[in-house]
Design a protein around this motif. Structure first.
Motif, short mmCIF file in Angstrom:
data_model
loop_
_atom_site.label_atom_id
_atom_site.label_comp_id
_atom_site.label_asym_id
_atom_site.label_seq_id
_atom_site.Cartn_x
_atom_site.Cartn_y
_atom_site.Cartn_z
N SER A 50 0.83 -1.21 0.00
CA SER A 50 0.00 0.00 0.00
C SER A 50 0.86 1.25 0.00
O SER A 50 0.55 2.23 -0.70
N ASP A 170 -5.94 -0.63 -4.66
CA ASP A 170 -5.38 -1.20 -3.42
C ASP A 170 -6.38 -2.17 -2.80
O ASP A 170 -7.33 -1.77 -2.14
N GLU A 171 -6.17 -3.44 -3.02
CA GLU A 171 -7.05 -4.50 -2.52
C GLU A 171 -8.53 -4.18 -2.75
O GLU A 171 -9.32 -4.14 -1.79
MG MG Z 1 -2.07 -2.74 2.21
#
Ligand code: MG
Ligand code: ADP
Length: 249
Positions: A50, A170-171
């Protein structure tokens, strides 16, 4: 001057370091992201995925190292960060939609506020995209009235309406109920197929194998292996990767 600006990589990342309290979260990362590439970043929790992604759109200010975007150094004091971010979309795990705005307003606020489009143009483009993903009927609803999968698809449309050069994810499916993961992944797959440059952090390893042009494996702030998915995922050389994939596959 660059003689072939069209061939310059989207991102050139050189010796990137990001520390928090003198502890490196990203530790000397050097790589390029080419135009049209779909780069997946995988690796254990806390490995700096991240933070790396957030450095790419300057949500985090790197401690040292350089990032060039289409050839231009953006890790320099003169960079207009807001202007730069208009070219780099971001999709978050928790959607980050504005709860007090309707779906249509959520999608049109950025292009209108930045002067990229008139309100009318932005609404037209938003409505076309909503039709495309089957959520036109929700345009006057509020985020609370949508499922997680619908919200994430709206977040993707909100990024797309800025016509960015690249979108960072991000995810994007980590907060979703399992039955909603597929609708988000299939939208992302469509975007990959039309040539959008994408950088995706995910634990959906099967999806990475199917869609990635390149996979980066991060561990302790470093890229420890990178290459095509069939090599990095299916035949990793590094024992850390073998262990990781044996747990997630
Ligand atoms: Mg992360
Ligand atoms: P990942 O996304 O791979 O799980 P992160 O990039 O979120 O990893 O975190 C990498 C490391 O940096 C972790 O040790 C995390 O605790 C630390 N970290 C991330 N963001 C911050 C922050 N804002 N302040 C302090 N430490 C942070």
């Amino acid at each position: 001057m660059n003689e072939h600006p069209g061939n310059t990589p989207m991102f050139q990342i050189s010796h990137l370091v990001k520390e928090f309290n003198s502890v490196p979260a990203v530790n000397d990362v050097t790589t390029n992201i080419d135009r049209g590439e779909v780069v997946f970043i995988v690796g254990p929790s806390g490995s700096g995925k991240s933070t790396f992604l957030r450095c790419l759109n300057l949500l985090e200010e790197p401690t040292s190292g350089e990032i060039r975007f289409k050839g231009k150094l953006v890790t320099s004091p003169g960079t207009d960060v807001n202007q730069f971010r208009q070219h780099v979309g971001m999709v978050f795990q928790h959607f980050n939609l504005f709860p007090h705005l309707t779906i249509l307003e959520n999608i049109t606020i950025a292009p209108v506020k930045t002067g990229r489009s008139s309100r009318k143009e932005a609404a037209n483009q938003a409505e076309a995209l909503l039709q495309r993903i089957g959520l036109y009927g929700k345009r006057h609803s509020y985020p609370l009235q949508l499922s997680g999968g619908q919200k994430q698809r709206i977040a993707i449309v909100r990024a797309l309406v800025m016509n960015p050069d690249v979108i960072l994810f991000d995810e994007p499916t980590s907060a979703l109920d399992p039955e909603m993961v597929g609708e988000v992944l299939s939208l992302m797959k469509e975007l990959a197929q039309v040539g959008l440059t994408m950088v995706v952090v995910t634990h959906e390893i099967g999806f990475a194998r199917e869609v990635a042009s390149r996979v980066l494996f991060m561990d302790k702030g470093k890229i420890v292996e990178e290459g095509p998915p069939d090599r990095v995922i299916d035949r990793p050389a590094n024992p850390r990767l073998q262990e990781f994939f044996s747990k997630v596959l």
